[in-house]
Scaffold this active site. Structure first.
Site, mmCIF file in Angstrom:
data_model
loop_
_atom_site.group_PDB
_atom_site.id
_atom_site.type_symbol
_atom_site.label_atom_id
_atom_site.label_comp_id
_atom_site.label_asym_id
_atom_site.label_seq_id
_atom_site.Cartn_x
_atom_site.Cartn_y
_atom_site.Cartn_z
ATOM 1 C CG PHE A 1 -1.779 -6.164 6.224
ATOM 2 C CD1 PHE A 1 -1.492 -6.524 7.427
ATOM 3 C CD2 PHE A 1 -2.756 -6.423 5.749
ATOM 4 C CE1 PHE A 1 -1.980 -6.956 8.464
ATOM 5 C CE2 PHE A 1 -3.756 -7.883 6.181
ATOM 6 C CZ PHE A 1 -3.059 -7.570 7.875
ATOM 7 C CG ASP B 1 -3.614 0.394 3.548
ATOM 8 O OD1 ASP B 1 -4.058 1.132 4.180
ATOM 9 O OD2 ASP B 1 -3.217 -0.966 2.945
ATOM 10 C CE1 TYR C 1 -9.139 -2.823 12.037
ATOM 11 C CE2 TYR C 1 -11.183 -2.888 10.295
ATOM 12 C CZ TYR C 1 -9.754 -3.334 10.947
ATOM 13 O OH TYR C 1 -9.212 -4.405 9.626
ATOM 14 C CE LYS C 2 -5.197 -1.543 10.633
ATOM 15 N NZ LYS C 2 -5.370 -2.689 11.898
ATOM 16 N NE ARG D 1 1.615 -4.414 15.794
ATOM 17 C CZ ARG D 1 0.517 -4.090 14.601
ATOM 18 N NH1 ARG D 1 0.666 -3.791 13.330
ATOM 19 N NH2 ARG D 1 -0.791 -4.625 15.497
#
Length: 402
Positions: free
Chosen positions: A128, A197, A222-223, A371
């Site tokens: 990312f 990560d 938050y995922k 996605r």
């Protein structure tokens, strides 16, 4: 196989689903929500808990809530609730700041923990972007050199100059699951530290931080952990490193005597060293309440359902979607797959916009990747069948790109 056959299979799979009961714990509607890998759905009890925090803990108790309501100890307390979801014993995770800030802490601390004379930081070349930006800045500040490398090529790139390796457990674009045990072992064999990560794996699959001797790890909440937009991230520091962990952000709340207000910094013991400034209490307590949905849930069951959902989605897409319109870039092998499916599509942007308009919410990564994230706590097999069917309908109405 006909549409009705897939629908019947979906109904049977939902009827046998051991996690089906957790769906009612979330605020959901008729939308098929396949974007939990960007923002998890709202657990239904969180608004009432936040009302209590606002009216009683802040509104009535005010400053007293730092002690009486447990605000001060929230970063470590919530860290201990996240710990079993990533395979960590208590006392090694602190909830604090953002993932970006924690990546900076972890990378700099790893270079300080590494043996003398090592001046290279290996970074996932497909990472990312923010992880790469942060690592590059950390390297400039510490006098190290960044070496971008594909995760599969890490073992061959390790050497006597490698201080640390920063890798993503699951690729955010393709959903590829990287070999955390093997790559961590390779880094250790070369005398380097492994920093992971976990943003796209925590809450979706077993991680095994302690079992695989990971040194440091970071992740968002938050995922798949459903903590809410911008909810605080977390930092894992293995117990064996805590006494020597030297944070580049030694804030007052990580001091051994934070209210002593001394000029000299003395770090606290344990995971508290990962703290920096004043905790963001409102979002932190929303996260703490959100974690209630994990009570009694096995991460192994979550992983099993995740693989079943993504298998079924790929099967439905292959049956429904016109040939040649999409191609999966997510690995077929279970050992290499996270909890999302990424489909390459020449018309990705208008296709996703139309999917959302028709009640199937995913997202896209430019230029051409659709996605879809599968959160097993609230996504069912009927959702999967409907998403694939609507995707086929949309593609049937969108002219193929030249």
């Amino acid at each position: 196989m006909s549409d009705s056959s897939f629908a019947a299979r979906a109904a049977a799979l939902d009827a046998a689903d051991r996690l089906a009961g957790t769906r009612k714990l979330f605020v959901l509607d008729d939308t098929v929500y396949l974007d939990g890998n960007s923002l998890g759905a709202l657990p239904a009890h969180v608004p009432a808990r936040m009302q209590e925090v606002l009216t009683r803990e802040w509104g009535e108790l005010r400053i007293r809530s730092w002690g009486e309501s447990g605000w001060w100890t929230a970063p470590e307390r919530i860290g201990d609730r996240i710990a079993p979801l990533v395979g960590a014993a208590p006392g090694q995770i602190v909830v604090s700041d953002s993932t970006s800030v924690n990546v900076f802490k972890a990378v700099v601390a790893a270079t300080r923990l590494a043996p003398e004379g090592r001046d290279e930081i290996l970074v996932d070349a497909t990472t990312f972007p923010t992880d790469g930006y942060i690592a590059a800045s950390a390297a400039r500040m510490t006098g190290h050199r960044i070496v971008p490398v594909a995760p599969a090529d890490v073992p061959g790139a390790l050497g006597p100059r490698t201080a640390a390796v920063l890798l993503n457990h699951v690729d955010y674009r393709t959903g590829r699951l990287h070999d955390l045990p093997g790559l961590t072992a390779a880094a250790h064999a070369a005398g380097a530290l492994a920093v992971w990560d976990l943003c796209h794996s925590a809450g979706a699959l077993p991680v095994g931080l302690d079992a695989h001797a990971v040194d440091l790890a970071v992740g968002c909440t938050y995922k798949y952990l459903n903590g809410g937009p911008g909810s605080p991230a977390y930092l894992y520091v293995a117990e064996r490193h805590q006494a020597a962990f030297d944070s580049p952000l030694p804030g007052w709340t990580s001091h051994a005597d934070p209210f002593g207000m001394t000029a000299a910094y003395t770090p606290a013991d344990g995971a508290v060293r990962g703290r920096a400034g004043t905790p963001d209490i409102l979002s932190m307590l929303a996260l703490e309440a959100s974690l209630d949905v994990w009570d009694g849930v096995s991460v192994e069951d979550v992983r099993a359902k995740s693989l079943a959902l993504t298998d079924f989605f790929l099967e439905c897409v292959a049956a429904y979607v016109p040939e040649g319109r999409v191609a999966s870039v997510t690995p077929v092998a279970h050992a290499e797959r996270g909890s999302q499916v990424a489909l390459r599509c020449a018309d990705a942007e208008p296709v996703m916009a139309e999917l959302i308009a028709r009640g199937v919410v995913g997202d896209l990564r430019r230029p051409d990747v659709l996605r879809f994230g599968f959160t097993p706590l609230y996504v069912g097999f009927a959702d999967v069948e409907r998403a694939a069917r609507v995707l086929a309908e949309v593609l049937d109405g969108v002219p193929a790109a030249p």
